[in-house]
Design a protein around this motif. Structure first.
Motif, PDB file in Angstrom:
ATOM      1  N   ILE A 217      -9.916   0.273   2.414  1.00 33.30           N
ATOM      2  CA  ILE A 217      -8.923   0.940   3.240  1.00 33.30           C
ATOM      3  C   ILE A 217      -9.603   1.684   4.380  1.00 33.30           C
ATOM      4  CG2 ILE A 217      -7.037   2.622   3.255  1.00 33.30           C
ATOM      5  CD1 ILE A 217      -6.518   0.028   1.716  1.00 33.30           C
ATOM      6  N   SER A 218      -9.046   1.527   5.587  1.00 34.54           N
ATOM      7  CA  SER A 218      -9.565   2.243   6.750  1.00 34.54           C
ATOM      8  C   SER A 218      -9.419   3.746   6.519  1.00 34.54           C
ATOM      9  CB  SER A 218      -8.795   1.822   8.003  1.00 34.54           C
ATOM     10  OG  SER A 218      -9.204   2.588   9.111  1.00 34.54           O
TER      11      SER A 218
ATOM     12  N   ALA B 261       5.171   3.836   2.338  1.00 34.74           N
ATOM     13  CA  ALA B 261       4.881   2.532   1.726  1.00 34.74           C
ATOM     14  C   ALA B 261       4.685   1.528   2.853  1.00 34.74           C
ATOM     15  CB  ALA B 261       6.019   2.093   0.814  1.00 34.74           C
ATOM     16  N   LEU B 262       3.535   0.870   2.876  1.00 29.98           N
ATOM     17  CA  LEU B 262       3.212  -0.129   3.893  1.00 29.98           C
ATOM     18  C   LEU B 262       3.188  -1.501   3.237  1.00 29.98           C
ATOM     19  CD1 LEU B 262       2.193  -0.938   6.750  1.00 29.98           C
ATOM     20  CD2 LEU B 262      -0.138  -0.558   5.881  1.00 29.98           C
ATOM     21  N   PHE B 263       3.906  -2.457   3.845  1.00 32.92           N
ATOM     22  CA  PHE B 263       3.983  -3.813   3.318  1.00 32.92           C
ATOM     23  C   PHE B 263       3.385  -4.763   4.351  1.00 32.92           C
ATOM     24  CE2 PHE B 263       6.890  -2.876  -0.176  1.00 32.92           C
ATOM     25  CZ  PHE B 263       7.448  -1.680   0.262  1.00 32.92           C
ATOM     26  N   GLU B 264       2.560  -5.674   3.895  1.00 38.38           N
ATOM     27  CA  GLU B 264       2.004  -6.722   4.757  1.00 38.38           C
ATOM     28  C   GLU B 264       2.322  -8.073   4.130  1.00 38.38           C
ATOM     29  OE1 GLU B 264      -2.128  -5.544   4.972  1.00 38.38           O
ATOM     30  OE2 GLU B 264      -1.805  -4.675   6.969  1.00 38.38           O
ATOM     31  N   THR B 265       2.953  -8.926   4.924  1.00 38.74           N
ATOM     32  CA  THR B 265       3.376 -10.236   4.422  1.00 38.74           C
ATOM     33  C   THR B 265       2.811 -11.328   5.314  1.00 38.74           C
ATOM     34  OG1 THR B 265       5.405 -10.327   5.745  1.00 38.74           O
ATOM     35  CG2 THR B 265       5.535  -9.221   3.609  1.00 38.74           C
TER      36      THR B 265
ATOM     37  N   ASP C 172      -6.439  -2.793   5.803  1.00 41.46           N
ATOM     38  CA  ASP C 172      -7.544  -3.323   5.005  1.00 41.46           C
ATOM     39  C   ASP C 172      -8.630  -3.833   5.952  1.00 41.46           C
ATOM     40  OD1 ASP C 172      -9.251  -4.438   3.217  1.00 41.46           O
ATOM     41  OD2 ASP C 172      -7.721  -5.569   2.130  1.00 41.46           O
ATOM     42  N   GLN C 173      -9.803  -3.278   5.897  1.00 45.12           N
ATOM     43  CA  GLN C 173     -10.873  -3.617   6.830  1.00 45.12           C
ATOM     44  C   GLN C 173     -11.499  -4.975   6.567  1.00 45.12           C
ATOM     45  OE1 GLN C 173     -13.519  -0.228   6.385  1.00 45.12           O
ATOM     46  NE2 GLN C 173     -12.568   0.855   8.114  1.00 45.12           N
TER      47      GLN C 173
ATOM     48  N   HIS D 248       0.846  -1.187   0.000  1.00 41.18           N
ATOM     49  CA  HIS D 248       0.000   0.000   0.000  1.00 41.18           C
ATOM     50  C   HIS D 248       0.885   1.242   0.000  1.00 41.18           C
ATOM     51  CE1 HIS D 248      -3.153  -2.815   1.265  1.00 41.18           C
ATOM     52  NE2 HIS D 248      -2.247  -3.282   2.127  1.00 41.18           N
ATOM     53  N   VAL D 249       0.639   2.134  -0.935  1.00 38.28           N
ATOM     54  CA  VAL D 249       1.347   3.420  -1.001  1.00 38.28           C
ATOM     55  C   VAL D 249       0.341   4.511  -0.634  1.00 38.28           C
ATOM     56  CG1 VAL D 249       2.515   5.068  -2.492  1.00 38.28           C
ATOM     57  CG2 VAL D 249       3.027   2.633  -2.694  1.00 38.28           C
ATOM     58  N   LEU D 250       0.647   5.246   0.450  1.00 39.42           N
ATOM     59  CA  LEU D 250      -0.248   6.275   0.973  1.00 39.42           C
ATOM     60  C   LEU D 250       0.437   7.623   0.830  1.00 39.42           C
ATOM     61  CD1 LEU D 250      -1.036   4.362   4.281  1.00 39.42           C
ATOM     62  CD2 LEU D 250      -2.191   4.109   2.088  1.00 39.42           C
TER      63      LEU D 250
END
Length: 611
Positions: free
Chosen positions: A136-137, A194-198, A168-169, A118-120
């Motif tokens: 997205i919240s 930049a947010l990364f979720e793995t 991510d809701q 996610h790029v915010l």
């Protein structure tokens, strides 16, 4: 009662029982103490190995994530798009969004464990890439994780493991989240994060590697002492702060409140990993050992009672006849039988002696049988070999894996090595092959050599198609020659490119296969010695005498080849060497010209076989 106390039987019984009980007790205590010491040493060593291995796993994992994040935020196109002010052109917005989506998609597909990227932006624009639609919240800017990433000043912010997506809701999968700010590369000002979720399975697996028992708990903490991830359901923060921590980066293994604490620092992310194992898990093996020793000790004491009772009643046998019979036993006669009539103790002693002799004879016979069985087992073990096809198939598998990854050059080396092993392992005494098979085999070998020398070697194999199937040679004829040429002639060559040439010349009633190199060459004395060894190769009487000399001079493979060539074709043929210092070496294999069938079809080479 007094008479029984002073009898030999009673005293021997008591003495034997006390001695055996003392021995059993002493051995059990010593064994238990030694086992305890060794067990704790083993646990300590295993714990240090586990924590070091776990630290290495985390280090590799986090470095991979760090590289992934740098690849995203360091992308010039991404930084350029986010740095430019918003334009009121839907077409430009669409193309910008597609470009960012492509950048995120490439990063997403580069690793299988990524759940979402996610790029915010600072202007409120959000770009996502994942396997599912995102919701997205809306208040993400007010969260602690957003503030943590924004305040990280360009470095990685490791957020930790969460039960579900932090942005991510609708995504309720557990995630390991991390992120870093994105900067305008021209003005060096933040333009977003930049947010990364793995998938956190790799983190959890690395933590499970530190568990020593069923009730072990593992804690992963950042430098502020906050829990990033843990296998425990409940914990006391104050108790957790009291646990020993690593000193100067070295792993720590300590006993603390009846628990074994293993801790280590993870330098890459400045994390601390703690493993806590209660003593009840660690002492399971010791408890089992203690129970085993008690049971065995009780059995041995009972056995000692029975044995003392038997032997104390059999030691009164007449000494002279007993000594005489023992002399017979001493010389190997175990089939004698001593018959006496005397006191009850003496009769029991004689019966036990006869029984003992019979048991010894049976044990000797059993030892003989066991020895034969052991030798047979060792022979079978020596005859059991790993199926070479396993090696070929494994190398072929590695080749296809490298081919899929695009490592073509390395794949060629692995494939050549596989075919080289396959060719050389199918060995039969006196096996003959065509020149084509030999050429194909050395080309696999030279593929490896050319790759290893990194462009310092040029290979020229110039053999007419006419000879490839008509020439028959002993198997593994060319490789020893080419190996020597590479090792002694071409590898030491640094002042000019190395050239290796293989070609065939037709002479008077002979066919010569030449292997030429432009390497270091040999002086006259060395060349003379090698040619002398080749000339004496047919003489079996000098093989053992000159074996050490051949080995020192590097010619033992050539001598063996000379014997095989002369064995196949006769003493008039074989191998000879020509060489000049700094000019190179030429190996000449002389063989008879092949015969022909009518119409030009090839026959086997004329090679008188000398058995």
């Amino acid at each position: 009662m007094t008479r029984g106390f002073h009898s030999i039987q009673y005293r021997l019984f008591v003495l034997f029982l006390i001695s055996m009980s003392a021995i059993v007790l002493t051995v059990s205590i010593l064994y238990y103490n030694r086992t305890t010491v060794q067990f704790h040493q083993k646990i300590s060593s295993l714990s240090k190995q586990n924590v070091s291995q776990t630290a290495g796993l985390f280090d590799l994992l986090l470095k991979g994530y760090d590289s992934l994040s740098k690849a995203v935020i360091g992308n010039n196109d991404l930084a350029r798009i986010l740095s430019n002010p918003q334009v009121d052109s839907p077409a430009v917005d669409y193309f910008n969004e597609q470009a960012i989506t492509n950048i995120l998609g490439a990063a997403f597909l580069s690793q299988e464990d990524i759940i979402g990227i996610h790029v915010l932006t600072d202007k409120g624009k959000v770009y996502n890439y994942s396997n599912y639609a995102n919701v997205i919240s809306p208040d993400y800017k007010s969260t602690s994780w957003y503030a943590q990433i924004a305040a990280s000043a360009g470095s990685m912010a490791w957020l930790g493991v969460f039960d579900h997506s932090i942005i991510d809701q609708v995504d309720d999968r557990p995630v390991f989240a991390f992120g870093r700010p994105i900067y305008d590369l021209n003005n060096h000002r933040p333009v977003g994060i930049a947010l990364f979720e793995t998938n956190p399975q790799a983190i959890i697996a690395a933590m499970d590697n530190l568990k020593l028992g069923e009730h072990s708990e593992v804690y992963l903490m950042n430098r502020e002492g906050n829990i990033i991830s843990t296998t425990a359901y409940h914990w006391d923060p104050a108790w957790l702060r009291s646990l020993p921590r690593p000193q100067e980066g070295a792993p720590v293994v300590e006993e603390h409140d009846g628990q074994l604490v293993v801790s280590s620092q993870l330098p890459f992310a400045d994390w601390t990993v703690l493993g806590v194992t209660p003593d009840r898990d660690l002492n399971v093996e010791l408890t089992e050992t203690k129970r085993f020793l008690i049971i065995v000790g009780a059995i041995l004491v009972i056995f000692s009672v029975l044995l003392a009772s038997v032997f104390s009643r059999t030691l009164s046998s007449p000494l002279k006849r007993l000594i005489s019979e023992m002399k017979q036993v001493e010389i190997g006669n175990f089939r004698g039988s001593l018959n006496v009539t005397s006191y009850r103790e003496i009769n029991i002693l004689v019966a036990s002696f006869n029984q003992m002799v019979n048991h010894i004879a049976e044990l000797i016979e059993r030892v003989k049988v066991a020895s034969v069985s052991e030798k047979n087992a060792e022979l079978q073990a020596l005859q059991s070999q790993v199926n070479p096809h396993f090696l070929y198939n494994t190398l072929d598998m590695i080749y296809w894996m490298l081919d899929e990854k695009g490592h073509d050059r390395l794949g060629e080396v692995v494939l050549s090595l596989s075919r080289l092993f396959r060719y050389s392992s199918h060995w039969e005494p006196g096996a003959a092959v065509t020149l084509r098979e030999e050429i194909e085999q050395i080309q696999h070998y030279l593929t490896i050599i050319v790759t290893r020398l990194e462009g310092r070697l040029t290979v020229d194999v110039d053999v007419s198609e006419t000879w490839l199937t008509r020439i028959v040679l002993p198997k593994m004829t060319l490789q020893p020659i080419i190996e020597n040429a590479v090792k002694y002639g071409l590898e030491p060559l640094f002042d000019r490119p190395g050239v290796l040439r293989v070609h065939v010349e037709e002479g008077d009633r002979q066919l010569r296969i030449l292997v030429e190199d432009n390497g270091a060459g040999m002086d006259r004395a060395t060349l003379a010695r090698l040619n002398a060894l080749l000339a004496r190769a047919k003489d079996d009487t000098v093989r053992d005498v000159n074996a050490e000399s051949e080995r020192r001079e590097g010619g033992i493979g050539l001598v063996n080849l000379q014997r095989r060539l002369q064995h196949m074709f006769g003493e008039a043929y074989g191998l000879a060497l020509r060489s000049e210092p700094n000019q190179g070496t030429t190996a000449i294999i002389a063989i008879p010209l092949p015969l022909h069938k009518e119409g030009g079809a090839a026959l086997d080479s004329e090679h008188p076989h000398h058995g």
